[in-house]
Design an enzyme around this catalytic site. Sequence first.
Site, mmCIF file in Angstrom:
data_model
loop_
_atom_site.group_PDB
_atom_site.id
_atom_site.type_symbol
_atom_site.label_atom_id
_atom_site.label_comp_id
_atom_site.label_asym_id
_atom_site.label_seq_id
_atom_site.Cartn_x
_atom_site.Cartn_y
_atom_site.Cartn_z
ATOM 1 N N THR A 64 -28.266 -2.115 15.750
ATOM 2 C CA THR A 64 -26.932 -1.533 15.944
ATOM 3 C C THR A 64 -27.040 -0.036 16.243
ATOM 4 O OG1 THR A 64 -26.012 -3.172 14.441
ATOM 5 C CG2 THR A 64 -24.682 -1.199 14.828
ATOM 6 N N HIS A 66 -36.297 -6.783 12.354
ATOM 7 C CA HIS A 66 -36.202 -7.990 11.519
ATOM 8 C C HIS A 66 -35.951 -9.269 12.307
ATOM 9 C CE1 HIS A 66 -31.691 -8.518 11.320
ATOM 10 N NE2 HIS A 66 -31.753 -7.277 11.779
ATOM 11 N N CYS A 88 -22.510 -11.621 11.846
ATOM 12 C CA CYS A 88 -21.756 -10.363 11.871
ATOM 13 C C CYS A 88 -20.271 -10.619 12.046
ATOM 14 C CB CYS A 88 -22.237 -9.470 13.002
ATOM 15 S SG CYS A 88 -23.994 -9.348 13.045
HETATM 16 N N1 7TS Z 1 -27.393 -7.161 19.156
HETATM 17 C C1 7TS Z 1 -27.574 -8.497 19.137
HETATM 18 C C2 7TS Z 1 -27.631 -9.252 20.430
HETATM 19 C C3 7TS Z 1 -27.714 -9.154 17.919
HETATM 20 O O1 7TS Z 1 -27.905 -10.475 17.909
HETATM 21 C C4 7TS Z 1 -27.651 -8.410 16.711
HETATM 22 C C5 7TS Z 1 -27.712 -9.090 15.383
HETATM 23 C C6 7TS Z 1 -27.499 -7.014 16.794
HETATM 24 C C7 7TS Z 1 -27.358 -6.432 18.033
HETATM 25 C C8 7TS Z 1 -27.479 -6.136 15.587
HETATM 26 O O2 7TS Z 1 -28.765 -5.977 15.068
HETATM 27 P P1 7TS Z 1 -28.971 -5.320 13.620
HETATM 28 O O3 7TS Z 1 -30.430 -5.191 13.442
HETATM 29 O O4 7TS Z 1 -28.297 -3.989 13.631
HETATM 30 O O5 7TS Z 1 -28.315 -6.234 12.643
HETATM 31 N N2 7TS Z 1 -27.230 -10.401 15.434
HETATM 32 C C9 7TS Z 1 -26.914 -11.214 14.431
HETATM 33 C C10 7TS Z 1 -26.577 -12.561 14.631
HETATM 34 O O6 7TS Z 1 -26.518 -13.130 15.698
HETATM 35 N N3 7TS Z 1 -26.323 -13.114 13.436
HETATM 36 O O7 7TS Z 1 -26.500 -12.175 12.505
HETATM 37 C C11 7TS Z 1 -26.870 -11.006 13.092
#
Ligand code: 7TS
Length: 406
Positions: A72, A200, A324
């Site tokens: 994010t 992760h 999310c």
């Molecule tokens: N972009 C995509 C395409 C993602 O799938 C996710 C997390 C993020 C950004 C955010 O990443 P983070 O490391 O900041 O959490 N996606 C998901 C999902 O599909 N189910 O739970 C988290």
Amino acid sequence: MKNVYLDNNATTRMADEVLAEMMPFLTDRYGNPSSMHTFGGENRHVVDRARQQVAELLGCHADEIIFTGCGTESDNTAIRGIAYLDKKKQHIITTRVEHPAVRTTCRQLQREGFRLTELPVDEKGRLNLDDLRQALTDDTALVSVMFANNETGVLFPLAQIAAVVKERGAILHTDAVQVVGKIPIDLSRLPVDLLSFSGHKLHGPKGVGVLYIRRGTSLLPLLLGGHQEFGKRGGTENVAGIVGVGKACELAREHLDEENKRVGKLRDRLEQGILKNCPDVKINGDVNNRLPNTTNIGFEYIEGEAILLMLDRLGIAASSGSACTSGSLEPSHVLRAMGIPFTSVHGAIRFSLSRYNTEQEIDYVIREIPALIKRLRELSMFTLKDASPQAPYERKPQITATAKTP
Ligand code: 7TS
């Protein structure tokens, strides 16, 4: 059988090799990489080695990699960092199916005065390149298009998208959070300017993200502070996390090809097993162009949440849409953008696999699902079967207990 984890697009199990590599930096080797003394300074080399490991997986230079706190943050840094750079360019293009990390950030910029175009997708989740061509203008600062969708696994044709965007001289960012470590990426051939991912999701640790910034691309840092990460992200480095994501990238590079094939076969086995044994089931998304580990299955006429709860009781972890957005009970914005009928969108389940899944686990899921789905359909409070695809829920008349005659 207990604990069949099929929610790897939400997060993954950290590889044992990754933890082993991180351990010294969580214990004895706690020095700050920016310190003048040897105890800290040695950790500078460790961070730089991780940068190299990431660069080797992506086919880029180590000085094009910065470490952040999560996927994010990488998305936010890329999007805001480009948008705020050139006041003359006030237009941003993205798609209707982005993860909230991109979608919400772009919509916030729209509230701040930017023009925003959200490109549609077709019923299989595919972009139309002509829509992109037509949307681009001379004041388009940024195009942010995900590499693969987290809910369906559908891949966007990044090479073709990059060619269209570069023709008009705009900057291209891609959210590759679901792609890195799952399929090969070669940034020496793919002309994107910025690419985000998250440790992760590829058996690395939580709390560390990566942003690739092509040489020659300027951006305004999101986190102002010290000079860390080439002045593009202030804050003392998460050395253990960075070591972990570096190791995860090294492992992905070594094993990607064979794991890809194995995981793809398991995913297909799961899909075929479910399709064969359950009526009224559809695969959502373009099955010819998607990640090998993901399937999004629409079980018509039932609620996804009910399926998830029943699966959970059997020790099976899956997801409806993205973790999310879950908790909101709002149907997935991704499936709605694809125009998936109402009767199917609520019963969509995402199964996402990893290298740690086995054939026995998949066979267990295939065995359990038909009875579970049949039972839920019988219990369903909703008469979705009779509803038109776009109709709101129609509740069955409540069956009230008849008073017993004394
Ligand atoms: N972009 C995509 C395409 C993602 O799938 C996710 C997390 C993020 C950004 C955010 O990443 P983070 O490391 O900041 O959490 N996606 C998901 C999902 O599909 N189910 O739970 C988290």
